[in-house]
Design a protein around this motif. Structure first.
Motif, PDB file in Angstrom:
ATOM      1  N   PRO A   2       0.810  -1.229   0.000  1.00  0.00           N
ATOM      2  CA  PRO A   2       0.000   0.000   0.000  1.00  0.00           C
ATOM      3  C   PRO A   2       0.839   1.273   0.000  1.00  0.00           C
ATOM      4  O   PRO A   2       0.310   2.361  -0.199  1.00  0.00           O
ATOM      5  N   ASP A   3       2.163   1.131   0.217  1.00  0.00           N
ATOM      6  CA  ASP A   3       2.979   2.334   0.384  1.00  0.00           C
ATOM      7  C   ASP A   3       4.394   2.200  -0.176  1.00  0.00           C
ATOM      8  O   ASP A   3       5.274   2.981   0.173  1.00  0.00           O
ATOM      9  N   ASP A   4       4.654   1.216  -1.038  1.00  0.00           N
ATOM     10  CA  ASP A   4       5.972   1.013  -1.627  1.00  0.00           C
ATOM     11  C   ASP A   4       7.026   0.749  -0.555  1.00  0.00           C
ATOM     12  O   ASP A   4       8.183   1.140  -0.686  1.00  0.00           O
ATOM     13  N   ASP A   5       6.630   0.042   0.514  1.00  0.00           N
ATOM     14  CA  ASP A   5       7.565  -0.246   1.587  1.00  0.00           C
ATOM     15  C   ASP A   5       7.663  -1.755   1.782  1.00  0.00           C
ATOM     16  O   ASP A   5       8.508  -2.418   1.181  1.00  0.00           O
ATOM     17  N   LEU A   6       6.815  -2.319   2.588  1.00  0.00           N
ATOM     18  CA  LEU A   6       6.805  -3.755   2.825  1.00  0.00           C
ATOM     19  C   LEU A   6       5.828  -4.417   1.857  1.00  0.00           C
ATOM     20  O   LEU A   6       4.637  -4.114   1.868  1.00  0.00           O
ATOM     21  N   TYR A   7       6.358  -5.327   1.040  1.00  0.00           N
ATOM     22  CA  TYR A   7       5.537  -5.982   0.026  1.00  0.00           C
ATOM     23  C   TYR A   7       5.048  -7.341   0.529  1.00  0.00           C
ATOM     24  O   TYR A   7       5.792  -8.079   1.191  1.00  0.00           O
ATOM     25  N   GLU A   8       3.797  -7.663   0.209  1.00  0.00           N
ATOM     26  CA  GLU A   8       3.201  -8.946   0.556  1.00  0.00           C
ATOM     27  C   GLU A   8       2.948  -9.747  -0.715  1.00  0.00           C
ATOM     28  O   GLU A   8       2.628  -9.181  -1.761  1.00  0.00           O
ATOM     29  N   LEU A   9       3.080 -11.066  -0.595  1.00  0.00           N
ATOM     30  CA  LEU A   9       2.824 -11.935  -1.743  1.00  0.00           C
ATOM     31  C   LEU A   9       1.338 -11.906  -2.083  1.00  0.00           C
ATOM     32  O   LEU A   9       0.489 -12.135  -1.226  1.00  0.00           O
ATOM     33  N   MET A  10       1.054 -11.628  -3.356  1.00  0.00           N
ATOM     34  CA  MET A  10      -0.334 -11.561  -3.813  1.00  0.00           C
ATOM     35  C   MET A  10      -0.742 -12.834  -4.550  1.00  0.00           C
ATOM     36  O   MET A  10      -1.880 -13.290  -4.445  1.00  0.00           O
ATOM     37  N   GLY A  11       0.190 -13.399  -5.328  1.00  0.00           N
ATOM     38  CA  GLY A  11      -0.147 -14.599  -6.073  1.00  0.00           C
ATOM     39  C   GLY A  11       1.015 -15.059  -6.929  1.00  0.00           C
ATOM     40  O   GLY A  11       2.084 -14.428  -6.963  1.00  0.00           O
ATOM     41  N   THR A  12       0.843 -16.170  -7.613  1.00  0.00           N
ATOM     42  CA  THR A  12       1.858 -16.712  -8.518  1.00  0.00           C
ATOM     43  C   THR A  12       1.242 -16.957  -9.888  1.00  0.00           C
ATOM     44  O   THR A  12       0.030 -17.124 -10.020  1.00  0.00           O
ATOM     45  N   THR A  13       2.096 -16.987 -10.904  1.00  0.00           N
ATOM     46  CA  THR A  13       1.627 -17.223 -12.265  1.00  0.00           C
ATOM     47  C   THR A  13       2.784 -17.702 -13.133  1.00  0.00           C
ATOM     48  O   THR A  13       3.944 -17.374 -12.861  1.00  0.00           O
ATOM     49  N   THR A  14       2.480 -18.467 -14.153  1.00  0.00           N
ATOM     50  CA  THR A  14       3.487 -18.855 -15.144  1.00  0.00           C
ATOM     51  C   THR A  14       3.439 -17.937 -16.361  1.00  0.00           C
ATOM     52  O   THR A  14       4.235 -18.082 -17.286  1.00  0.00           O
ATOM     53  N   ASN A  15       2.503 -16.991 -16.364  1.00  0.00           N
ATOM     54  CA  ASN A  15       2.370 -16.025 -17.458  1.00  0.00           C
ATOM     55  C   ASN A  15       3.168 -14.761 -17.151  1.00  0.00           C
ATOM     56  O   ASN A  15       3.607 -14.555 -16.011  1.00  0.00           O
ATOM     57  N   GLU A  16       3.310 -13.906 -18.156  1.00  0.00           N
ATOM     58  CA  GLU A  16       3.977 -12.617 -17.946  1.00  0.00           C
ATOM     59  C   GLU A  16       2.944 -11.522 -17.693  1.00  0.00           C
ATOM     60  O   GLU A  16       3.087 -10.386 -18.145  1.00  0.00           O
ATOM     61  N   TYR A  17       1.913 -11.853 -16.979  1.00  0.00           N
ATOM     62  CA  TYR A  17       0.888 -10.879 -16.595  1.00  0.00           C
ATOM     63  C   TYR A  17       0.119 -11.415 -15.401  1.00  0.00           C
ATOM     64  O   TYR A  17       0.115 -12.623 -15.116  1.00  0.00           O
ATOM     65  N   TYR A  18      -0.509 -10.481 -14.693  1.00  0.00           N
ATOM     66  CA  TYR A  18      -1.316 -10.842 -13.521  1.00  0.00           C
ATOM     67  C   TYR A  18      -2.386  -9.775 -13.361  1.00  0.00           C
ATOM     68  O   TYR A  18      -2.094  -8.585 -13.451  1.00  0.00           O
ATOM     69  N   PHE A  19      -3.626 -10.182 -13.116  1.00  0.00           N
ATOM     70  CA  PHE A  19      -4.727  -9.241 -12.965  1.00  0.00           C
ATOM     71  C   PHE A  19      -5.165  -9.212 -11.503  1.00  0.00           C
ATOM     72  O   PHE A  19      -5.495 -10.255 -10.924  1.00  0.00           O
ATOM     73  N   ASP A  20      -5.148  -8.024 -10.935  1.00  0.00           N
ATOM     74  CA  ASP A  20      -5.543  -7.840  -9.534  1.00  0.00           C
ATOM     75  C   ASP A  20      -6.946  -7.242  -9.482  1.00  0.00           C
ATOM     76  O   ASP A  20      -7.147  -6.077  -9.826  1.00  0.00           O
ATOM     77  N   TYR A  21      -7.899  -8.046  -9.022  1.00  0.00           N
ATOM     78  CA  TYR A  21      -9.283  -7.584  -8.913  1.00  0.00           C
ATOM     79  C   TYR A  21      -9.666  -7.257  -7.466  1.00  0.00           C
ATOM     80  O   TYR A  21     -10.788  -6.828  -7.220  1.00  0.00           O
ATOM     81  N   GLU A  22      -8.748  -7.467  -6.549  1.00  0.00           N
ATOM     82  CA  GLU A  22      -9.040  -7.184  -5.141  1.00  0.00           C
ATOM     83  C   GLU A  22      -8.555  -5.779  -4.784  1.00  0.00           C
ATOM     84  O   GLU A  22      -7.705  -5.583  -3.907  1.00  0.00           O
ATOM     85  N   VAL A  23      -9.074  -4.790  -5.488  1.00  0.00           N
ATOM     86  CA  VAL A  23      -8.686  -3.395  -5.292  1.00  0.00           C
ATOM     87  C   VAL A  23      -9.939  -2.530  -5.212  1.00  0.00           C
ATOM     88  O   VAL A  23     -11.015  -2.920  -5.665  1.00  0.00           O
ATOM     89  N   ASN A  24      -9.763  -1.355  -4.654  1.00  0.00           N
ATOM     90  CA  ASN A  24     -10.853  -0.386  -4.548  1.00  0.00           C
ATOM     91  C   ASN A  24     -10.532   0.835  -5.394  1.00  0.00           C
ATOM     92  O   ASN A  24      -9.385   1.311  -5.402  1.00  0.00           O
ATOM     93  N   ASN A  25     -11.505   1.337  -6.103  1.00  0.00           N
ATOM     94  CA  ASN A  25     -11.317   2.556  -6.880  1.00  0.00           C
ATOM     95  C   ASN A  25     -10.908   3.706  -5.968  1.00  0.00           C
ATOM     96  O   ASN A  25     -11.452   3.877  -4.876  1.00  0.00           O
ATOM     97  N   GLY A  26      -9.957   4.489  -6.435  1.00  0.00           N
ATOM     98  CA  GLY A  26      -9.513   5.652  -5.680  1.00  0.00           C
ATOM     99  C   GLY A  26      -8.392   5.380  -4.699  1.00  0.00           C
ATOM    100  O   GLY A  26      -7.864   6.309  -4.096  1.00  0.00           O
ATOM    101  N   GLU A  27      -7.990   4.119  -4.523  1.00  0.00           N
ATOM    102  CA  GLU A  27      -6.880   3.772  -3.642  1.00  0.00           C
ATOM    103  C   GLU A  27      -5.666   3.374  -4.486  1.00  0.00           C
ATOM    104  O   GLU A  27      -5.810   2.715  -5.510  1.00  0.00           O
TER     105      GLU A  27
END
Length: 276
Positions: free
Chosen positions: A73-98
């Motif tokens: 949330p602040d470019d400091d401590l990063y948390e693992l969100m997921g894994t993929t074998t592709n060169e892309y990842y879609f994050d749908y667990e977000v809120n507009n405006g954040e």
């Protein structure tokens, strides 16, 4: 770790007598299978409606197994969100405006992991949609648009950020701002809606209106310091125009859709923003 033996001859000269001494040194040399994969490069994101689309360049290591995608949330401590074998990842667990920050690491078959990607990648999702506006002379009740409410309003409503006008003499449509403190700029022809990602720092219309041209994208800077964009997708004779629209709900945030490849443009644009 494999060990390579290197034998060398060291000649030691003594003051009283000369002699030769053979010495052996043992050096630890890492081999390819003991090294982590290369760090993913070219990471960028595209802004969506309650979604962020993250992309990066392929890592060319032969034993690459998969990628890990991280967020913060602040470019400091990063948390693992997921894994993929592709060169892309879609994050749908977000809120507009954040705003969210992202990084990517690579993992090989042996479980070795690279460092996190070096790019500072951030994104602020925002709502988007499509609407049809009518010429305010003909149907005034649906000629204006309120981005914050995501709704059509009359052209003379206090909530109207923009409204549509058809000029019969010139036989063309114009988009007008609804307030003297709202700005508009024609960004020119665009191939798709995400081609224009950030609001410009200058170049706003001095007259408060702009001619409507098919497939042009327009940036709007509202009087309450929010940014929006519209793209013309259809012109219906002399009665109405259809638009795609996007509105950044985060105050004073110029991000509308992250440019896909132009980091220099991004830096110039951020530096050029003048906060109202």
């Amino acid at each position: 770790m494999k060990t390579i033996v290197i034998t060398g001859i060291a000649i030691l000269t003594l003051l009283m007598a000369g002699c030769e001494k053979e010495t052996t040194r043992y050096i630890e040399v890492p081999v390819a299978e003991d090294l982590p994969p290369a760090v993913p490069q070219g990471v960028y994101s595209i802004t969506g409606n309650e979604a962020v689309y993250i992309y990066w360049l392929p890592v060319q290591d032969d034993d690459l197994a998969y990628y890990r995608v991280w967020w913060s949330p602040d470019d400091d401590l990063y948390e693992l969100m997921g894994t993929t074998t592709n060169e892309y990842y879609f994050d749908y667990e977000v809120n507009n405006g954040e705003t969210y920050y992202y990084a990517v690491s690579a993992v090989d078959d042996a479980g070795h992991e690279s460092a996190l990607s070096y790019e500072t990648v951030f994104d602020t999702p925002r709502p988007e949609g499509a609407t049809l506006l009518t010429d305010f002379y003909q149907v005034s009740s649906t000629s204006g648009f309120d981005f914050s409410a995501q709704a059509r309003v009359p052209y003379n409503s206090i909530a109207a950020d923009i409204y549509l006008e058809f000029d019969p003499g010139l036989q063309t449509f114009f988009i007008n701002v609804g307030d003297v403190n709202t700005d508009i700029q024609d960004m020119g022809y665009t191939y798709d809606f995400d081609e224009i990602g950030y609001s410009p720092g200058d170049g706003w219309s001095a007259v408060g209106w702009s001619e409507i041209i098919l497939y042009h994208t327009y940036i709007i800077w509202t009087n309450d310091n929010h940014f929006a964009k519209i793209r013309v997708i259809n012109i219906n004779g002399t009665s109405s125009v259809e638009f795609q629209w996007a509105y950044q709900t985060a105050y004073a945030n110029p991000e509308l859709a992250r440019p896909q490849h132009d980091e220099d443009y991004l830096k110039r644009t951020i530096e050029g923003i003048i906060i109202k």
